[in-house]
Design a protein around this motif. Structure first.
Motif, PDB file in Angstrom:
ATOM      1  N   MET A   1      47.059  40.970  36.041  1.00 22.35           N
ATOM      2  CA  MET A   1      45.698  40.758  35.562  1.00 22.35           C
ATOM      3  C   MET A   1      44.739  41.511  36.485  1.00 22.35           C
ATOM      4  SD  MET A   1      46.058  38.971  32.894  1.00 22.35           S
ATOM      5  CE  MET A   1      44.404  38.416  32.531  1.00 22.35           C
TER       6      MET A   1
ATOM      7  N   ARG B   1      41.783  42.334  39.067  1.00 23.47           N
ATOM      8  CA  ARG B   1      41.336  41.536  40.208  1.00 23.47           C
ATOM      9  C   ARG B   1      40.116  40.699  39.865  1.00 23.47           C
ATOM     10  NH1 ARG B   1      42.366  44.875  45.785  1.00 23.47           N
ATOM     11  NH2 ARG B   1      44.581  45.187  45.423  1.00 23.47           N
TER      12      ARG B   1
ATOM     13  N   TRP C   1      39.603  39.108  37.206  1.00 25.05           N
ATOM     14  CA  TRP C   1      40.132  37.887  36.599  1.00 25.05           C
ATOM     15  C   TRP C   1      40.551  36.910  37.697  1.00 25.05           C
ATOM     16  CZ3 TRP C   1      44.718  35.212  36.723  1.00 25.05           C
ATOM     17  CH2 TRP C   1      44.930  34.277  35.703  1.00 25.05           C
ATOM     18  N   CYS C   2      41.280  37.423  38.693  1.00 26.69           N
ATOM     19  CA  CYS C   2      41.714  36.580  39.810  1.00 26.69           C
ATOM     20  C   CYS C   2      40.517  36.083  40.604  1.00 26.69           C
ATOM     21  CB  CYS C   2      42.658  37.359  40.722  1.00 26.69           C
ATOM     22  SG  CYS C   2      44.208  37.840  39.938  1.00 26.69           S
TER      23      CYS C   2
ATOM     24  N   ALA D   1      37.513  35.531  39.602  1.00 32.63           N
ATOM     25  CA  ALA D   1      36.825  34.484  38.842  1.00 32.63           C
ATOM     26  C   ALA D   1      37.582  33.166  38.944  1.00 32.63           C
ATOM     27  CB  ALA D   1      36.674  34.894  37.376  1.00 32.63           C
ATOM     28  N   ARG D   2      38.918  33.199  38.870  1.00 35.24           N
ATOM     29  CA  ARG D   2      39.710  31.965  38.964  1.00 35.24           C
ATOM     30  C   ARG D   2      39.607  31.343  40.352  1.00 35.24           C
ATOM     31  NH1 ARG D   2      39.517  34.222  34.850  1.00 35.24           N
ATOM     32  NH2 ARG D   2      40.411  33.592  32.896  1.00 35.24           N
TER      33      ARG D   2
ATOM     34  N   THR E   1      37.469  45.307  44.657  1.00 35.39           N
ATOM     35  CA  THR E   1      37.775  45.851  43.334  1.00 35.39           C
ATOM     36  C   THR E   1      38.705  47.046  43.510  1.00 35.39           C
ATOM     37  OG1 THR E   1      35.789  47.217  43.395  1.00 35.39           O
ATOM     38  CG2 THR E   1      35.615  45.089  42.285  1.00 35.39           C
TER      39      THR E   1
END
Length: 141
Positions: A64, A66, A68-69, A71-72, A109
């Motif tokens: 996925m 970064r 996405w990670c 945000a989690r 990023t």
């Protein structure tokens, strides 16, 4: 599929297998194919090796993004305990030195992978002929 019998447990399995077989869409021509497994032939490789190859040949990532990670992590859906567990499982030669270094790496990023040009891409650039399109159309036919 040859019919085993019309009743009994074998018939139940046969009917289920037939329903499953009919649920699989045809994949020809290739232009109408709905799914491709980019990992086919790479099941014996580790994620880093398969990921490097897929990035080179398809310009795709195996993980996925970064963002996405990030945000989690920010939402608390990925906790320090989760990161530490993953960190412990990683090859010590490849992982960041500490959990803090892992979190710092996750916060940076990274550019999207870009596929290396194929011979067809290079020929198209040199000749002005759409070799990639022509090859895809002919193989799909």
């Amino acid at each position: 599929m040859t019919q085993v019998c019309s009743h009994g447990p074998e018939a139940v399995f046969e009917r289920a297998a037939n329903r499953a077989a009919h649920a699989i869409p045809p994949v020809w021509p290739l232009a109408s194919s709905v799914a491709v497994n980019p990992f086919l032939g790479q099941a014996g490789e580790d994620l880093a090796t398969a990921g490097a190859r897929l990035a080179r040949v398809a310009g795709a990532s195996v993980t996925m993004p970064r963002a996405w990670c990030q945000a989690r992590i920010a939402e608390g859906l990925i906790l320090d305990e989760d990161l530490l567990a993953a960190w412990k499982l990683a090859d010590p030669r490849l992982r960041p030195s500490t959990l803090a270094a892992l979190k710092a790496a996750a916060a940076r990023t990274r550019p999207s992978p870009v596929a290396l040009p194929t011979v067809a891409d290079l020929a198209a650039e040199a000749s002005g002929v759409d070799w990639p399109g022509l090859i895809a159309e002919r193989l799909g036919a």
